[in-house]
Design a protein around this motif. Structure first.
Motif, PDB file in Angstrom:
ATOM      1  N   ARG A  63     -70.961  44.293 -12.001  1.00  0.00           N
ATOM      2  CA  ARG A  63     -71.500  42.858 -12.217  1.00  0.00           C
ATOM      3  C   ARG A  63     -70.234  41.789 -12.059  1.00  0.00           C
ATOM      4  N   ILE A  64     -69.511  42.020 -11.072  1.00  0.00           N
ATOM      5  CA  ILE A  64     -68.298  41.259 -10.793  1.00  0.00           C
ATOM      6  C   ILE A  64     -68.948  39.801 -10.276  1.00  0.00           C
ATOM      7  N   THR A  65     -68.499  38.590 -10.684  1.00  0.00           N
ATOM      8  CA  THR A  65     -68.972  37.467 -10.090  1.00  0.00           C
ATOM      9  C   THR A  65     -67.945  36.672  -9.023  1.00  0.00           C
ATOM     10  N   HIS A  66     -66.737  37.134  -9.324  1.00  0.00           N
ATOM     11  CA  HIS A  66     -65.722  36.256  -8.761  1.00  0.00           C
ATOM     12  C   HIS A  66     -64.694  37.363  -8.189  1.00  0.00           C
ATOM     13  N   LEU A  67     -64.245  37.666  -6.767  1.00  0.00           N
ATOM     14  CA  LEU A  67     -63.431  38.523  -6.477  1.00  0.00           C
ATOM     15  C   LEU A  67     -62.159  37.922  -6.000  1.00  0.00           C
ATOM     16  N   VAL A  68     -60.968  38.098  -6.601  1.00  0.00           N
ATOM     17  CA  VAL A  68     -59.572  37.369  -6.070  1.00  0.00           C
ATOM     18  C   VAL A  68     -58.873  38.284  -5.439  1.00  0.00           C
ATOM     19  N   ASP A  69     -58.626  38.267  -4.044  1.00  0.00           N
ATOM     20  CA  ASP A  69     -57.934  39.162  -3.229  1.00  0.00           C
ATOM     21  C   ASP A  69     -56.226  38.509  -3.408  1.00  0.00           C
ATOM     22  N   ALA A  70     -55.751  39.316  -4.342  1.00  0.00           N
ATOM     23  CA  ALA A  70     -54.161  38.902  -4.572  1.00  0.00           C
ATOM     24  C   ALA A  70     -53.391  39.867  -4.070  1.00  0.00           C
ATOM     25  N   THR A  71     -53.770  40.535  -2.855  1.00  0.00           N
ATOM     26  CA  THR A  71     -52.880  41.835  -2.372  1.00  0.00           C
ATOM     27  C   THR A  71     -51.772  41.226  -1.412  1.00  0.00           C
ATOM     28  N   HIS A  72     -51.053  42.049  -1.128  1.00  0.00           N
ATOM     29  CA  HIS A  72     -49.799  41.752  -0.357  1.00  0.00           C
ATOM     30  C   HIS A  72     -50.396  41.285   1.165  1.00  0.00           C
ATOM     31  N   PRO A  73     -49.603  40.209   1.692  1.00  0.00           N
ATOM     32  CA  PRO A  73     -50.206  40.018   3.086  1.00  0.00           C
ATOM     33  C   PRO A  73     -50.011  40.910   4.124  1.00  0.00           C
ATOM     34  N   PHE A  74     -49.489  41.996   3.866  1.00  0.00           N
ATOM     35  CA  PHE A  74     -49.505  43.171   4.963  1.00  0.00           C
ATOM     36  C   PHE A  74     -50.629  44.273   4.662  1.00  0.00           C
TER      37      PHE A  74
END
Ligand code: 3Y8
Ligand code: NAP
Length: 248
Positions: A63-74
């Motif tokens: 039940r995630i409401t907000h997904l933050v992609d804070a992964t590496h640019p590569f």
């Protein structure tokens, strides 16, 4: 609100600390690329999701409401999957990335578009090279066996390395200018090869190279559709509607 942070960078760790301090419901996710990833102050899962479908199923069941992609640019694949899974479920998505580094006065950069171009650029006579790109893409450099490579890895390699003349140092960043200056001088490094990762955690080697007047083969980052993209923690907190709290 329940946030999922796709981590693996200094910025992801900084965001995790703020969400934990503010008791904002959140989970943290690592791919499981290294033996002992840095512990996070949030419930943490380690390992792939199983493509877009696996990530979408995880988002729904948690039940995630907000997904933050804070992964590496590569880290291109996960970023693509994050946009696709979030759009498919109609949940909020944001990418927290850092701008690429730009050359400054005194830099001797040779900018190339990808790993293959970096390998091609090493056609000259033997040099002592710091190959600071991690472990996943080392095999390509076997095409230029004439060089003495110094590899900086997070974990000790399990399999034989694909380069005939290489030494390994084990270290995980964030790194310091003093430490990287000492490293480059101790090993008589004549060239650096690295990714344009941006951020502060890996920049020390560029400052050290500038001070020593060393050339840098800079691998520019791939173009990845990030969807809604920001470059700062406050921008993510505003997006989460939490900027009203204490300053960051
Ligand atoms: C597993 C999780 C934090 C995050 C710290 C940042 C900074 C230090 C600099 C050099 C460059 C490199 C590499 C690097 C840096 C930060 C950040 C960053 C570069 C950890 C971590 C994980 C990984 C995975 C690892 C890769 C490798 C890349 C080493 C944790 C420590 C070279 C990228 O052995 C392997 O398989 C390593 C794989 C992906 C690139 C590669 O292709 O080999 N990162 N790095 C993440 C997961 O499982 O999801 O323990 O902290 C994280 C960090 N590495 O919170 O302090 O923010 O980028 N990581 C590059 O930039 O070129 C080192 O040596 O100068
Ligand atoms: P990638 O090539 O974009 O992703 C390959 C697969 O790894 C993804 O499809 C996904 O598997 C899994 N994955 C990646 N990141 C994940 C995460 N945070 N949580 C769960 N699964 C994840 O990724 P990568 O370049 O190998 O990077 C892996 C991790 O290392 C990321 O956390 C990234 O931030 C970190 N990192 C990478 C680099 C780099 O140079 N690439 C540098 C520093 C840090 P499924 O398809 O099975 O879900």
């Amino acid at each position: 609100m329940k946030v999922l942070i796709l981590g693996g960078t200094s910025e992801a760790s900084a965001l995790a600390s703020v969400l934990a301090e503010r008791a904002i419901p959140a989970l943290f996710s690592y791919a499981g690329r290294v033996a002992a990833p840095k512990p996070q102050p949030l419930p943490t899962r380690i390992g792939g999701f199983g493509g877009v479908a696996g990530l979408a199923a995880f988002l729904a069941e948690q039940r995630i409401t907000h997904l933050v992609d804070a992964t590496h640019p590569f880290a291109q694949q996960i970023s693509h999957n994050a946009v696709a899974a979030a759009n498919g479920l109609g949940i909020a998505h944001i990418a927290l990335t850092r701008p690429p580094w730009l050359p400054q006065a005194g830099d001797r950069w040779h900018r190339v578009g990808d790993i293959a171009a970096a390998v091609d650029a090493l056609a000259g006579p033997q040099q002592r090279i710091l190959l600071a790109i991690g472990r996943q893409q080392l095999a390509a450099f076997a095409a230029k066996p004439q060089h003495e490579y110094l590899l900086r890895l997070v974990d000790a390699p399990e399999a034989p390395l694909p380069l005939p003349d290489c030494r390994v140092i084990l270290d995980r960043g964030p790194f310091t200018v003093e430490g990287d200056l000492a490293l480059l001088q101790a090993h008589g490094i004549e060239r650096l090869v690295c990714k344009n990762s941006g951020g502060d955690g890996a920049m020390a080697k560029l400052t050290a190279a500038r001070q020593l007047g060393l050339p840098v083969t800079m691998i520019e980052r791939p173009v990845t559709p990030q969807g809604h993209e920001v470059h700062s923690l406050p921008a993510v907190l505003r997006w989460l509607g939490h900027e009203a709290d204490r300053g960051v």
